[in-house]
Scaffold this active site. Structure first.
Site: not given
Ligand code: SAH
Length: 240
Positions: A90
């Protein structure tokens, strides 16, 4: 600008994420101290992030260590970056705003859904006592686990799995941050919040999402609109 914020800005040469202000940390500098300090001033303070603990954590955590090596020079730019598997880290402002909305004092137990690069978890590691973070994509989960260990974030537990169901064994949580957008708030996440706890979550489809702050109170759940956002979707195993 308050004195405390001014002091934080003066302290921007520290590195690492071992938690909180409980331990003394020797200030260190790294190649990216300068762009990181600029990121805090120009992207966070200038846009209204005021919590000194959040500014300090953002000034400390080495974001460049959590992006793909080829993108290191862009790590402190004002936007999200690809981290592989079609996912993104993000934008710094979003990480700071979500952390500030969680209103952490240092002794909380926090859940993050969507570990991704591990960056938000590393920031939370400096703001709370215990962090639980869950990632659906095994390749990302494994890499974030390794990186968080390398950075010394000893108070972070990682798990590969579907965060839609939360992390029942570690519940209840003082705060939950969701960094991928579901169409509706997952009921398990509200259930796993303590009374008084805060859930910061983007909700909506790919084109039209808003960040919300839900607070669980004795009388029920209150919600406050924060601002429009764009996150990757919160997937479930059933989508694969
Ligand atoms: N917080 C992260 C950014 C995350 S992007 C950072 O600091 O880099 C969102 C993430 O959520 C992705 O890696 C994606 O694979 C994950 N994601 C999507 N659906 C999900 C679910 N149901 N449970 C856990 N993770 C999930």
């Amino acid at each position: 600008m308050s004195n405390r914020i001014a002091r934080v800005l003066a302290l921007l040469c520290s590195l690492g994420c071992s938690s909180g202000s409980r331990e003394a940390r020797a200030p260190m500098s790294d190649t990216y101290s300068e762009p990181r300090a600029r990121m805090v001033r120009e992207q966070l303070v200038a846009r209204g992030i005021r919590d000194p603990r959040v500014l300090e954590a953002m000034a400390r955590v080495p974001r460049h260590e959590l992006v793909p090596e080829a993108l290191r020079d862009e790590a402190y730019d004002d936007g999200p970056l690809p981290i592989g598997e079609g996912q993104t880290i993000s934008q710094p402002y979003i990480v700071a705003a979500m952390s500030e909305a969680a209103a952490l004092a240092g002794d909380e137990r926090v859940l993050e859904v969507g570990t991704g690069s591990g960056y938000q978890a590393a920031v939370l590691s400096a703001l709370a006592a215990e962090v639980y973070t869950i990632e659906l994509e095994p390749v990302l989960a494994a890499r974030a686990k390794r990186d968080l260990e390398r950075l010394g974030c000893a108070n972070v537990r990682t798990r590969t799995g579907d965060g839609y169901r939360g992390w029942p064994e570690a519940a209840p949580f003082d705060a939950i941050l969701v960094t991928a957008a579901p169409e509706q708030v997952p009921p398990a996440l509200l259930e796993q919040l303590k009374s008084g706890g805060r859930l910061v979550i983007p909700v909506g489809g790919s084109g039209d999402q808003d960040l919300w702050l839900y607070t669980k109170t004795e009388r029920g759940v209150e919600r406050k609109h924060l601002f429009p956002v764009r996150f990757v979707p919160l997937r479930s195993n059933a989508d694969d």
